[in-house]
Design a protein around this motif. Structure first.
Motif, PDB file in Angstrom:
ATOM      1  N   PHE A  61     -35.497 -36.433 -14.622  1.00  0.00           N
ATOM      2  CA  PHE A  61     -34.237 -37.093 -14.268  1.00  0.00           C
ATOM      3  C   PHE A  61     -34.343 -37.884 -12.963  1.00  0.00           C
ATOM      4  N   GLY A  62     -35.524 -37.896 -12.374  1.00  0.00           N
ATOM      5  CA  GLY A  62     -35.720 -38.639 -11.145  1.00  0.00           C
ATOM      6  C   GLY A  62     -35.461 -37.852  -9.875  1.00  0.00           C
ATOM      7  N   ILE A  63     -35.345 -36.528  -9.979  1.00  0.00           N
ATOM      8  CA  ILE A  63     -35.153 -35.686  -8.794  1.00  0.00           C
ATOM      9  C   ILE A  63     -36.497 -35.038  -8.459  1.00  0.00           C
ATOM     10  N   SER A  64     -37.056 -35.378  -7.340  1.00  0.00           N
ATOM     11  CA  SER A  64     -38.380 -34.871  -6.991  1.00  0.00           C
ATOM     12  C   SER A  64     -38.316 -33.402  -6.612  1.00  0.00           C
ATOM     13  N   ARG A  65     -39.426 -32.708  -6.847  1.00  0.00           N
ATOM     14  CA  ARG A  65     -39.472 -31.300  -6.440  1.00  0.00           C
ATOM     15  C   ARG A  65     -39.377 -31.174  -4.921  1.00  0.00           C
ATOM     16  N   LYS A  66     -39.874 -32.171  -4.215  1.00  0.00           N
ATOM     17  CA  LYS A  66     -39.781 -32.149  -2.759  1.00  0.00           C
ATOM     18  C   LYS A  66     -38.309 -32.153  -2.329  1.00  0.00           C
ATOM     19  N   LYS A  67     -37.508 -32.963  -2.993  1.00  0.00           N
ATOM     20  CA  LYS A  67     -36.089 -33.022  -2.648  1.00  0.00           C
ATOM     21  C   LYS A  67     -35.409 -31.678  -2.937  1.00  0.00           C
ATOM     22  N   ILE A  68     -35.731 -31.074  -4.075  1.00  0.00           N
ATOM     23  CA  ILE A  68     -35.138 -29.777  -4.417  1.00  0.00           C
ATOM     24  C   ILE A  68     -35.511 -28.737  -3.377  1.00  0.00           C
TER      25      ILE A  68
END
Length: 298
Positions: free
Chosen positions: A160-167
């Motif tokens: 969905f375009g949400i990086s694991r880094k952001k999470i």
């Protein structure tokens, strides 16, 4: 002991009168959390302590069955029965924002999950319990001949375009944070069988074989997700749980039932009630995060 699932206040063993007085006092103070719990779990009708006490007593009553059937029946009634959890309703249709919110908040759930599993291992010498939990941890974090669950979750987010880094840099929402804190407290302060009941009962949310227990809704509508508009990463994550959670969740309950005669049943019930209260709110955090994403607030 009897426990207030909302604020975790503890009372004497079988002291349902004191528990009733506690809830009535909170209701008089117009405390919304206690009132909502009463409405959802016991009654929507105003009652005094003499009217409320038998309802609490009935809540804890095994009704001639064992702890396994008590947990399943309670869980189905609260989450997947005639008045299912709002997240279950959302999952009857494909909604990419709900799935994105799911991915973000569930990452924090899984991190606590393995801590709880390790606490169970550390507090028992039963080989079958330790083996079950070690297999659980391997499946979640390292895979067992397949991609681990946490990687399937992060794959879904990245799709969905949400990086694991952001999470990983995200702060969980308040309901998720509160739930993690309570699960951490249960893991620290309770015995292995109570932790097991608190955590593995939650896997019933995705068990697709609960119709005999009165489930009216599945965890998600298979038909709504089995089409070309749904990303393969979503299907991979959801279908892994769909195919494995039936036997897995029941296996944990079978273990609890097997050893329950040697433990205080009410303490097991207390742990379950304390856990499912925050789990209810945690599922709402998935919806809240999804709405934030949809409104470009995340």
């Amino acid at each position: 002991m009897a426990i207030c699932p909302v604020c975790n206040l503890k009372f004497g063993n079988n002291d349902f009168l004191a528990l009733s007085e506690h809830f009535i006092g909170k209701a008089k103070d117009s405390d919304p959390l206690h009132v909502m719990w009463l409405n959802r779990n016991l009654t929507k009708t105003k009652a005094d302590k003499k009217g409320l006490e038998p309802l609490f007593r009935n809540l804890y009553d095994l009704n001639g069955g064992g702890i396994k059937s008590w947990i399943i029946n309670r869980f189905v009634s609260e989450y997947r029965g005639n008045n299912p959890h709002p997240f279950i309703i959302k999952m009857q249709d494909y909604n990419k924002y709900i799935l994105q919110g799911y991915a973000v908040e569930h990452y924090f759930f899984l991190k606590q999950w393995v801590r709880s599993c390790s606490a169970i291992i550390s507090k028992t010498d039963y080989n079958d319990v330790q083996t079950y939990e070690m297999e659980n941890m391997v499946t979640e974090y390292f895979g067992n001949g397949k991609k681990p669950h946490i990687e399937l979750l992060l794959d879904m987010a990245e799709g969905f375009g949400i990086s694991r880094k952001k999470i990983m840099e995200t702060k969980p929402l308040k309901n998720t944070e509160n739930a993690i804190n309570r699960w951490r407290e249960i893991a620290q302060n309770n015995g292995w069988i109570e932790i097991m009941a608190a955590m593995h009962s939650l896997e019933l949310i995705a068990n697709s074989a609960l119709r005999p227990y009165g489930a009216r809704y599945d965890y998600f509508n298979l038909g709504a997700f089995d089409n070309n508009n749904v990303p393969e990463t979503v299907k991979a994550f959801l279908m892994e749980g769909y195919h494995s959670d039936n036997a897995h969740s029941i296996e944990a309950l079978n273990i609890i039932e097997k050893y329950s005669r040697d433990y205080n049943i009410e303490n097991i019930q207390d742990a379950y009630l304390a856990s499912t209260y925050v789990f209810y709110n945690y599922l709402e955090a998935r919806i809240e995060r999804g709405e934030m994403i949809e409104n470009k607030q995340y």
